[in-house]
Design a protein around this motif. Sequence first.
Motif, PDB file in Angstrom:
ATOM      1  N   TRP A  67       0.830  -1.201   0.000  1.00 22.09           N
ATOM      2  CA  TRP A  67       0.000   0.000   0.000  1.00 22.09           C
ATOM      3  C   TRP A  67       0.866   1.253   0.000  1.00 22.09           C
ATOM      4  O   TRP A  67       1.797   1.387   0.795  1.00 22.09           O
ATOM      5  N   ASN A  68       0.534   2.174  -0.900  1.00 22.09           N
ATOM      6  CA  ASN A  68       1.322   3.399  -1.058  1.00 22.09           C
ATOM      7  C   ASN A  68       0.841   4.548  -0.182  1.00 22.09           C
ATOM      8  O   ASN A  68       1.360   5.670  -0.289  1.00 22.09           O
ATOM      9  N   GLY A  69      -0.142   4.307   0.665  1.00 17.37           N
ATOM     10  CA  GLY A  69      -0.637   5.333   1.572  1.00 17.37           C
ATOM     11  C   GLY A  69      -1.808   6.131   1.041  1.00 17.37           C
ATOM     12  O   GLY A  69      -2.397   6.935   1.768  1.00 17.37           O
ATOM     13  N   VAL A  70      -2.164   5.904  -0.229  1.00 16.50           N
ATOM     14  CA  VAL A  70      -3.292   6.616  -0.834  1.00 16.50           C
ATOM     15  C   VAL A  70      -4.510   5.703  -0.854  1.00 16.50           C
ATOM     16  O   VAL A  70      -4.417   4.547  -1.292  1.00 16.50           O
ATOM     17  N   LEU A  71      -5.637   6.205  -0.398  1.00 16.25           N
ATOM     18  CA  LEU A  71      -6.889   5.449  -0.410  1.00 16.25           C
ATOM     19  C   LEU A  71      -7.805   6.024  -1.494  1.00 16.25           C
ATOM     20  O   LEU A  71      -8.016   7.237  -1.566  1.00 16.25           O
ATOM     21  N   ILE A  72      -8.339   5.141  -2.322  1.00 20.95           N
ATOM     22  CA  ILE A  72      -9.322   5.510  -3.333  1.00 20.95           C
ATOM     23  C   ILE A  72     -10.655   4.901  -2.918  1.00 20.95           C
ATOM     24  O   ILE A  72     -10.798   3.682  -2.849  1.00 20.95           O
ATOM     25  N   ASN A  73     -11.624   5.757  -2.636  1.00 20.32           N
ATOM     26  CA  ASN A  73     -12.940   5.301  -2.200  1.00 20.32           C
ATOM     27  C   ASN A  73     -13.941   5.506  -3.333  1.00 20.32           C
ATOM     28  O   ASN A  73     -13.970   6.558  -3.967  1.00 20.32           O
ATOM     29  N   ASP A  74     -14.784   4.507  -3.588  1.00 21.47           N
ATOM     30  CA  ASP A  74     -15.616   4.501  -4.787  1.00 21.47           C
ATOM     31  C   ASP A  74     -16.996   3.945  -4.447  1.00 21.47           C
ATOM     32  O   ASP A  74     -17.105   2.866  -3.846  1.00 21.47           O
ATOM     33  N   LEU A  75     -18.044   4.656  -4.843  1.00 18.93           N
ATOM     34  CA  LEU A  75     -19.412   4.161  -4.655  1.00 18.93           C
ATOM     35  C   LEU A  75     -19.593   2.768  -5.244  1.00 18.93           C
ATOM     36  O   LEU A  75     -20.376   1.969  -4.729  1.00 18.93           O
ATOM     37  N   ASP A  76     -18.862   2.453  -6.325  1.00 16.65           N
ATOM     38  CA  ASP A  76     -19.048   1.201  -7.062  1.00 16.65           C
ATOM     39  C   ASP A  76     -17.923   0.186  -6.839  1.00 16.65           C
ATOM     40  O   ASP A  76     -17.740  -0.720  -7.648  1.00 16.65           O
ATOM     41  N   SER A  77     -17.188   0.315  -5.744  1.00 13.97           N
ATOM     42  CA  SER A  77     -16.020  -0.555  -5.596  1.00 13.97           C
ATOM     43  C   SER A  77     -16.392  -2.021  -5.402  1.00 13.97           C
ATOM     44  O   SER A  77     -15.677  -2.911  -5.869  1.00 13.97           O
ATOM     45  N   VAL A  78     -17.511  -2.325  -4.730  1.00 18.06           N
ATOM     46  CA  VAL A  78     -17.859  -3.731  -4.482  1.00 18.06           C
ATOM     47  C   VAL A  78     -18.005  -4.474  -5.804  1.00 18.06           C
ATOM     48  O   VAL A  78     -17.394  -5.526  -6.019  1.00 18.06           O
ATOM     49  N   GLY A  79     -18.787  -3.953  -6.710  1.00 11.56           N
ATOM     50  CA  GLY A  79     -18.958  -4.607  -7.994  1.00 11.56           C
ATOM     51  C   GLY A  79     -17.684  -4.660  -8.800  1.00 11.56           C
ATOM     52  O   GLY A  79     -17.404  -5.647  -9.495  1.00 11.56           O
ATOM     53  N   ASN A  80     -16.860  -3.629  -8.702  1.00 12.78           N
ATOM     54  CA  ASN A  80     -15.613  -3.612  -9.462  1.00 12.78           C
ATOM     55  C   ASN A  80     -14.616  -4.637  -8.945  1.00 12.78           C
ATOM     56  O   ASN A  80     -13.893  -5.252  -9.723  1.00 12.78           O
ATOM     57  N   VAL A  81     -14.571  -4.824  -7.644  1.00 14.11           N
ATOM     58  CA  VAL A  81     -13.682  -5.852  -7.092  1.00 14.11           C
ATOM     59  C   VAL A  81     -14.200  -7.240  -7.441  1.00 14.11           C
ATOM     60  O   VAL A  81     -13.437  -8.126  -7.854  1.00 14.11           O
ATOM     61  N   GLU A  82     -15.502  -7.461  -7.279  1.00 13.06           N
ATOM     62  CA  GLU A  82     -16.091  -8.765  -7.602  1.00 13.06           C
ATOM     63  C   GLU A  82     -15.807  -9.175  -9.044  1.00 13.06           C
ATOM     64  O   GLU A  82     -15.554 -10.346  -9.341  1.00 13.06           O
ATOM     65  N   ASN A  83     -15.851  -8.201  -9.938  1.00 12.62           N
ATOM     66  CA  ASN A  83     -15.670  -8.490 -11.362  1.00 12.62           C
ATOM     67  C   ASN A  83     -14.239  -8.287 -11.831  1.00 12.62           C
ATOM     68  O   ASN A  83     -13.956  -8.424 -13.027  1.00 12.62           O
TER      69      ASN A  83
END
Length: 467
Positions: free
Chosen positions: A54-70
Amino acid sequence: MKYSHTAISVCALVVGASLALTAVSANELLEGVEHMTGTFDDGQEWQLSVPADWNGVLINDLDSVGNVENASDRATFFLENGYAYTGTRRHPDRGYNWDPQAESDNMVRVLDIFEENFDTPAHAIQFGCSGGGSVGLSVAEDHPGRFDGVISMHASTPVELANMRLDLSVALKALLDPDGDLPLIIEDGQQAEAEEAWLAALEQAQATPEGRARMALAAAVAQYPMWGSQNQPQAEKPDWDDPQSVQDTMVRAAVDGLRRAVTGRPMWDQPAGLMSWTTDVDYQQFYENANPMQREMVSQMYEAAGLGGEDAILADIEQINAFPRIAATEAGVEYFRSRTHSGNIGIPVLHISNIGDGGTPAAVMAGYEAKIEQQGTEDLYRQAFIDAAGHCTFNLAELAASVDTLVERLETGEWNTSPEAMNAAGEASGLGEARFLALDDNTGFRLPDPFNRAFFRDDEVPGLVAE
């Protein structure tokens, strides 16, 4: 709230940004990634994915669950390049019971869980496209003390976009089906039937020069683009020196815009009632605000169809103006008045769109820019435009460039959002060619000035209906 915690420590991911991404499965994507999932008490799912490097930067996304699953390209890019990738799946009833404030608040809840289980990020960035981009704008206004910056792609604000889509629907209805059954206000569950009816009518209209000319006029009145698509990133760009090519893309943009106006309608109206209106609207003025190049093409289409010149166009606009007016409900407007964006951002926001988005036109960015100017927050806000069709069809080079540009702003305090700089950042990623561009007469697009449907929280709405 319930959650599960899984640490997968097979191997750390060490793929640099200069390497092209290949298709992976969700399991492969999460190798070496600490992964947590759960569901908030309101039913919205959330997840955290943190790579070993981890580079210390967090990216938070409304659609992250579906993007990780797929194992989407988006999720793969972030995790393989050392970013923590967190966020949610869209709320299960979002399509007919949208609550932007609740979505914004849940982004903070995700960050809370992350900091409880990992560490405080060096930079917490809210990212998203379409609905996710809209949430990003909300986060910048509602929670600047928790997040550091926002990348908002293809975002809109509820009242502006709903009204813009209603303008397109009303103009097409008035010109093509004034006494027919084509619906303007669609309830949840009626979208497929309404879309089928509208597509049949538009197909019939496209078969005649007169119908094509009137479709192009409706799109111009509603400030829709001259070319683009809702879902097809490869939609052919016109040859700006070939009038027939431009006319073809203008008609297509009207079709794609109408399809999204129909299928997305319940999202605006269900929580508290109708929240868009045509009362006190002058569609003649709206047409005067259209892109001059677009107006010229409409004039040529009217002449070629044998309808006549400017007098015929004005007569058709009067027909739109004479169409029965639609009044918003008091409850519907009030519901979104407190939930719509204000422009009072407290952190840097990079706002991006394709110029050829036929469903959520880039023109709506002019509405948000007006809010920014009213609030005096211009120093925190920048826009960028991509020379591409479709909705959320940005490529990986553009994604990399956007993240690099915002991180640079967070670390130096300076914006470097020129197309040349962002394209260079995209090229440096090794992930292909970025397509950022400056808006000029060679693009077929310009931000409308003024934007027809700018709306501020204290604006009066004429003719409200009490429920």
